[in-house]
Enzyme design. Structure first.
Site, short mmCIF file in Angstrom:
data_model
loop_
_atom_site.label_atom_id
_atom_site.label_comp_id
_atom_site.label_asym_id
_atom_site.label_seq_id
_atom_site.Cartn_x
_atom_site.Cartn_y
_atom_site.Cartn_z
CE1 TYR A 126 -3.73 2.33 0.75
CE2 TYR A 126 -2.20 3.43 2.13
CZ TYR A 126 -3.30 3.42 1.54
OH TYR A 126 -4.22 4.40 1.56
CE LYS A 130 -3.83 5.10 -1.73
NZ LYS A 130 -4.60 5.94 -2.65
#
Length: 230
Positions: A126, A130
């Site tokens: 994740y 990002k």
């Protein structure tokens, strides 16, 4: 009045940003992944111009799950989908990419961005995705000087992903997104920025590395056969 398209806006922060923009008199088009969610979205914000239906999971979670294209979902949803949309839409006046403070712990190495050769780590995957969102925002800012392209974080807020114990103010979470999309405030009329609560935020230094930017664009183009227009 501005025309704004918000992806992932059937609920949560996207829908909240849509409400803010509609209340200010802007023309807003929302997005849902299927017809049922689109119907719910129209009911939730009937003042919106419309709802576009598109299931990003088919080219795009937070788990080591592959899409029908054989791609890791977290990479496909968080990175590849915004890349493709950026490439394929008519060039807008502004682009706002939703990132996270966790991007600062992201790894820019593109040797195995889909975790096919590494032991799966959802939190790191994740964070990496990002970071790539910020890289994409900055790459577009560099290559499209006529477009205001920025990234932002809503903070750690109590969404479905953030959890009930998240400490940031949910009411403030969509404000920066809407502000960057339409505001004539000179502080919002910039490009290549990363924002938190309408203020410049600290970024992972890799996001401004032109080599990293070009490598990400090349990798995404190789997966999609779609190049970012010059």
């Amino acid at each position: 009045m501005s025309r704004v398209f918000i992806t992932g806006s059937s609920d949560g922060l996207g829908l909240m940003a849509g409400r803010l923009l509609v209340a200010d008199g802007h023309s807003v088009t929302l997005h849902a992944r299927n017809q049922a969610r689109a119907d719910d979205t129209r009911a939730a914000l009937p003042q919106a111009d419309g709802v576009v239906i598109g299931d990003l999971s088919s080219v795009a979670g937070m788990r080591r799950v592959e899409t029908t294209d054989g791609l890791a979902q977290v990479f496909a949803v968080n990175v590849l989908a915004p890349y493709l949309l950026t490439c394929l839409i008519q060039r807008p006046d502004r682009l706002v990419y939703l990132s996270s403070g966790m991007h600062r712990g992201g790894d820019p190495d593109l040797d195995d961005p889909q975790w096919t050769r590494r032991r799966w780590n959802g939190s790191q995957a994740y964070s990496d995705s990002k970071l790539f969102d910020v890289v994409l925002a900055f790459a577009v800012a560099r290559l499209w000087p006529d477009v205001l392209s920025n990234a932002m974080t809503p903070g750690w807020v109590p969404t479905k992903m953030g959890g009930r114990g998240a400490p940031d103010d949910m009411s403030l979470a969509p404000v920066t997104q809407a502000w960057l999309a339409v505001s004539t405030d000179p502080a919002a009329m910039v490009s290549g920025g990363y924002f938190y609560h309408q203020q410049p935020g600290e970024t992972n230094p890799a996001a401004r590395d032109v080599k990293v930017q070009d490598e990400l664009l090349s990798y995404c183009a190789g997966l999609t056969s779609v190049q970012l227009p010059g």
